[in-house]
Design an enzyme around this catalytic site. Structure first.
Site, PDB file in Angstrom:
ATOM      1  N   THR A 297       5.070   8.818  13.111  1.00 21.99           N
ATOM      2  CA  THR A 297       4.972   8.183  14.426  1.00 21.99           C
ATOM      3  C   THR A 297       3.514   8.000  14.851  1.00 21.99           C
ATOM      4  OG1 THR A 297       7.108   9.114  14.984  1.00 21.99           O
ATOM      5  CG2 THR A 297       5.750   8.411  16.837  1.00 21.99           C
ATOM      6  N   ALA A 298       2.665   9.003  14.559  1.00 24.32           N
ATOM      7  CA  ALA A 298       1.258   8.885  14.968  1.00 24.32           C
ATOM      8  C   ALA A 298       0.596   7.719  14.224  1.00 24.32           C
ATOM      9  CB  ALA A 298       0.524  10.187  14.677  1.00 24.32           C
ATOM     10  N   THR A 299       0.909   7.542  12.950  1.00 24.46           N
ATOM     11  CA  THR A 299       0.347   6.409  12.199  1.00 24.46           C
ATOM     12  C   THR A 299       0.902   5.098  12.745  1.00 24.46           C
ATOM     13  OG1 THR A 299       0.476   7.853  10.263  1.00 24.46           O
ATOM     14  CG2 THR A 299      -0.170   5.581   9.869  1.00 24.46           C
TER      15      THR A 299
ATOM     16  N   LYS B 115       0.882  -1.168   0.000  1.00 25.50           N
ATOM     17  CA  LYS B 115       0.000   0.000   0.000  1.00 25.50           C
ATOM     18  C   LYS B 115       0.921   1.219   0.000  1.00 25.50           C
ATOM     19  CE  LYS B 115      -1.875   3.000   1.763  1.00 25.50           C
ATOM     20  NZ  LYS B 115      -1.559   4.391   1.321  1.00 25.50           N
TER      21      LYS B 115
ATOM     22  N   GLU C 291       9.171   1.760  11.073  1.00 21.98           N
ATOM     23  CA  GLU C 291      10.221   2.781  10.901  1.00 21.98           C
ATOM     24  C   GLU C 291       9.504   4.116  10.944  1.00 21.98           C
ATOM     25  OE1 GLU C 291      13.421   2.380  10.558  1.00 21.98           O
ATOM     26  OE2 GLU C 291      13.687   0.291  10.008  1.00 21.98           O
TER      27      GLU C 291
ATOM     28  N   GLY D 283       6.653   5.320   8.095  1.00 25.13           N
ATOM     29  CA  GLY D 283       5.829   6.527   8.014  1.00 25.13           C
ATOM     30  C   GLY D 283       5.881   7.298   9.310  1.00 25.13           C
TER      31      GLY D 283
ATOM     32  N   GLU E 292       8.329  16.940  14.918  1.00 25.40           N
ATOM     33  CA  GLU E 292       8.912  16.720  13.579  1.00 25.40           C
ATOM     34  C   GLU E 292       8.250  17.671  12.571  1.00 25.40           C
ATOM     35  OE1 GLU E 292       7.953  13.065  11.459  1.00 25.40           O
ATOM     36  OE2 GLU E 292      10.025  12.924  10.757  1.00 25.40           O
TER      37      GLU E 292
ATOM     38  N   CYS F 143      13.661  11.101   6.601  1.00 25.16           N
ATOM     39  CA  CYS F 143      13.523  10.861   8.042  1.00 25.16           C
ATOM     40  C   CYS F 143      14.841  11.078   8.772  1.00 25.16           C
ATOM     41  CB  CYS F 143      13.012   9.450   8.285  1.00 25.16           C
ATOM     42  SG  CYS F 143      14.047   8.204   7.513  1.00 25.16           S
TER      43      CYS F 143
HETATM   44  P1  NAD Z   1       2.129   8.642   7.107  1.00 24.41           P
HETATM   45  O1  NAD Z   1       2.293   7.934   8.401  1.00 24.41           O
HETATM   46  O2  NAD Z   1       1.104   9.694   7.002  1.00 24.41           O
HETATM   47  O3  NAD Z   1       1.810   7.599   5.934  1.00 24.41           O
HETATM   48  C1  NAD Z   1       2.649   6.489   5.665  1.00 24.41           C
HETATM   49  C2  NAD Z   1       1.826   5.411   4.987  1.00 24.41           C
HETATM   50  O4  NAD Z   1       0.872   4.903   5.915  1.00 24.41           O
HETATM   51  C3  NAD Z   1       1.014   5.900   3.780  1.00 24.41           C
HETATM   52  O5  NAD Z   1       1.014   4.903   2.799  1.00 24.41           O
HETATM   53  C4  NAD Z   1      -0.362   6.096   4.376  1.00 24.41           C
HETATM   54  O6  NAD Z   1      -1.409   6.035   3.436  1.00 24.41           O
HETATM   55  C5  NAD Z   1      -0.433   4.936   5.345  1.00 24.41           C
HETATM   56  N1  NAD Z   1      -1.396   5.085   6.452  1.00 24.41           N
HETATM   57  C6  NAD Z   1      -1.872   6.224   6.983  1.00 24.41           C
HETATM   58  N2  NAD Z   1      -2.768   5.927   7.964  1.00 24.41           N
HETATM   59  C7  NAD Z   1      -2.831   4.582   8.062  1.00 24.41           C
HETATM   60  C8  NAD Z   1      -3.547   3.668   8.864  1.00 24.41           C
HETATM   61  N3  NAD Z   1      -4.387   4.081   9.812  1.00 24.41           N
HETATM   62  N4  NAD Z   1      -3.348   2.350   8.684  1.00 24.41           N
HETATM   63  C9  NAD Z   1      -2.492   1.903   7.756  1.00 24.41           C
HETATM   64  N5  NAD Z   1      -1.799   2.705   6.925  1.00 24.41           N
HETATM   65  C10 NAD Z   1      -1.946   4.031   7.078  1.00 24.41           C
HETATM   66  O7  NAD Z   1       3.564   9.194   6.745  1.00 24.41           O
HETATM   67  P2  NAD Z   1       3.972  10.083   5.483  1.00 24.41           P
HETATM   68  O8  NAD Z   1       3.462  11.470   5.714  1.00 24.41           O
HETATM   69  O9  NAD Z   1       3.620   9.355   4.245  1.00 24.41           O
HETATM   70  O10 NAD Z   1       5.572  10.061   5.595  1.00 24.41           O
HETATM   71  C11 NAD Z   1       6.308  10.945   6.362  1.00 24.41           C
HETATM   72  C12 NAD Z   1       6.708  10.314   7.688  1.00 24.41           C
HETATM   73  O11 NAD Z   1       7.423   9.116   7.446  1.00 24.41           O
HETATM   74  C13 NAD Z   1       7.635  11.201   8.494  1.00 24.41           C
HETATM   75  O12 NAD Z   1       7.232  11.167   9.832  1.00 24.41           O
HETATM   76  C14 NAD Z   1       8.992  10.538   8.324  1.00 24.41           C
HETATM   77  O13 NAD Z   1       9.904  10.775   9.361  1.00 24.41           O
HETATM   78  C15 NAD Z   1       8.610   9.103   8.248  1.00 24.41           C
HETATM   79  N6  NAD Z   1       9.640   8.288   7.599  1.00 24.41           N
HETATM   80  C16 NAD Z   1      10.365   7.423   8.384  1.00 24.41           C
HETATM   81  C17 NAD Z   1      11.385   6.673   7.799  1.00 24.41           C
HETATM   82  C18 NAD Z   1      12.210   5.706   8.622  1.00 24.41           C
HETATM   83  O14 NAD Z   1      12.903   4.880   8.042  1.00 24.41           O
HETATM   84  N7  NAD Z   1      12.167   5.783   9.933  1.00 24.41           N
HETATM   85  C19 NAD Z   1      11.638   6.789   6.432  1.00 24.41           C
HETATM   86  C20 NAD Z   1      10.866   7.686   5.690  1.00 24.41           C
HETATM   87  C21 NAD Z   1       9.863   8.429   6.284  1.00 24.41           C
END
Ligand code: NAD
Length: 436
Positions: A224-226, A173, A244, A222, A380, A278
């Protein structure tokens, strides 16, 4: 403009409800793709396909899977330029970055896991005369792979490649903001049902994947809240989880550092990909004797970055991924001013010429904020915004660096080897906040 379809059982399939989301080109604000707004019905179809493919795929030899993955890498390499350009339009990142980092590393991921699966070995331990304990790994089943928008292909292949190598089938996804690049990958994944992709939003398509009873493991990258929502949804189902999450990374610069090297790398690590990585350093702590000079030169270097059309070679700073994200980043700059900070460079949206239609913000350097007790130092931002704060002692630098709930990464600059090890061992990274 492309209309995307889900990729299920090796075929392109329209979403069950027939509803699509507009995915915008962040540099122009124009629609770049129509993305399926998939629901649980589409997720169920994809999981069924992945489940059907699992018994035969998990029985293939490692050599077979390895050869197939090498082929995927080769095909991706042949299309490197096409993917780089598309990713730039999809996410707003400079095409030069996609060309030299994202796509080559996606290729590398397939090659790396194709090789590692052939060379894997395990430990065995002996309990004298009683037992031999050894590790036997089996393929876990269907993997749910959920990825963010900031490195659309690289982070997705970081999940697909190990799943394929391990004999798992998968349902991916990708982020709804950058689905076009992921969708292009479908054209070079030929084994039916092994990798499936369902496009759409987190709540509509991601959540049903996380809670699907036939998906025993979830790999998520993605926010942290998700991540917290996914923890909660997966816990009652006892799923295996890899999370992650976000970062608020500290760069610590001691006065004895190689100044030019520390400055050059800080510019890159703060502003690459518009700060939407990130691991970007977003809190820069500089030892007092060099604070004024470092801050002045960092602001001057930020001003020199070329903000522009990301598909043009030479642009160093492209557009933020979306209008909402731009508004979020801009709100933190306003908040920094309200919390007592001074903006030394950037600090505003680009409103001139053709760039006004896109989601561009100038690289921003902020000073004068409390080191710990303010939201801008704690939350962040995930954009081209850094704070620079002075410190007096090693202990103070460590305290400042460790003061957030995030723990993804940190860097430190010193020419003193003993200090490098001493301080590095006190930095609480990779141990909290869902860090890698
Ligand atoms: P996000 O958490 O909004 O979304 C990430 C993914 O999760 C998307 O595909 C989204 O559609 C999906 N998603 C959202 N809600 C969901 C739910 N309830 N259940 C299942 N899936 C769900 O993050 P973003 O805005 O796409 O990305 C930015 C974030 O990602 C930043 O916080 C960044 O630090 C983090 N990030 C972390 C790393 C790492 O390796 N630690 C790498 C890249 C990005």
């Amino acid at each position: 403009m492309k209309t995307l379809a889900n990729f299920i059982d090796g075929k392109l399939v329209a979403p069950a409800e027939g509803i699509y989301i507009d995915s915008l080109n962040p540099a122009t604000g124009e629609v770049n793709g129509k993305v399926p707004d998939s629901t649980a019905k589409d997720v169920n179809l994809a999981v069924e396909a992945a489940n059907r493919a699992f018994p035969s795929w998990s029985k293939t030899t490692r050599a077979y899977r390895s050869a197939l993955m090498i082929k995927v890498a080769d095909l991706l390499e042949q299309k490197l330029e096409e993917f780089a350009l598309e990713e730039s339009k999809d996410q707003g990142k400079p095409v030069s970055l996609a060309r030299t980092v994202d796509i080559p590393r996606a290729i590398y991921n397939f090659r790396f896991f194709a090789n590692s699966i052939l060379n894997r070995h395990e430990k065995a331990t002996e309990l004298d005369g009683i037992a031999l304990n050894y590790v036997h790994r089996t393929s876990a089943g269907v993997a749910g792979l959920i990825s963010p928008w900031n490195l659309p292909l690289y982070l997705l292949t970081w999940k697909i490649a190990p799943a394929m190598a391990a004999g798992c089938t998968s349902v991916c996804k990708p982020s709804e903001f950058t689905s076009v690049t992921a969708w292009m990958l479908c054209s070079i994944l030929n084994e039916a049902g092994v990798v499936n992709m369902v496009f759409g939003t987190g709540p509509n398509a991601g959540a049903p994947l996380v809670s699907h009873p036939d998906v025993p493991l979830i790999s998520f990258t993605g926010g942290t809240a998700t991540g917290e929502l996914i923890y909660k949804a997966a816990a009652p189902l006892n799923k295996k989880l890899s999370l992650e999450l976000g970062g608020k990374n500290a760069n610590i610069v001691f006065a004895d550092a190689d100044f030019d090297e520390a400055l050059k790398t800080t510019v890159n690590s703060s502003f690459a990909n518009q700060g939407e990585i990130c691991l970007c350093g977003s809190r820069i702590f500089v030892e007092k004797p060099i604070f004024d000079r470092f801050t002045k030169e960092l602001a001057a270097a930020a001003d020199k970055l070329v903000v522009g059309n990301p598909t043009v070679t030479g642009t160093t700073t492209g557009a933020l991924v979306s209008e909402q994200h731009l508004a979020k980043v801009a709100s933190y700059i306003d908040l920094a001013r309200a919390e007592g900070g001074t903006v030394l460079s950037g600090g505003s949206r680009v409103t001139d010429g053709a760039l006004a239609r896109g989601f561009f913000i100038r690289p921003t350097v902020i000073v004068g904020l409390p080191a710990i007790d303010c939201r801008v130092q704690q939350e962040e931002i995930f954009g081209p915004v850094v704070t620079v704060t002075p410190f007096d002692t090693e202990d103070e630098a460590v305290r400042f660096a460790n003061s957030t709930k995030y723990g993804l990464s940190a860097s430190l600059w010193t020419e003193n080897g003993k200090r490098a090890h001493r301080v590095a061992q006190q930095l609480q990274v990779s141990v909290r906040g869902g860090g890698s």
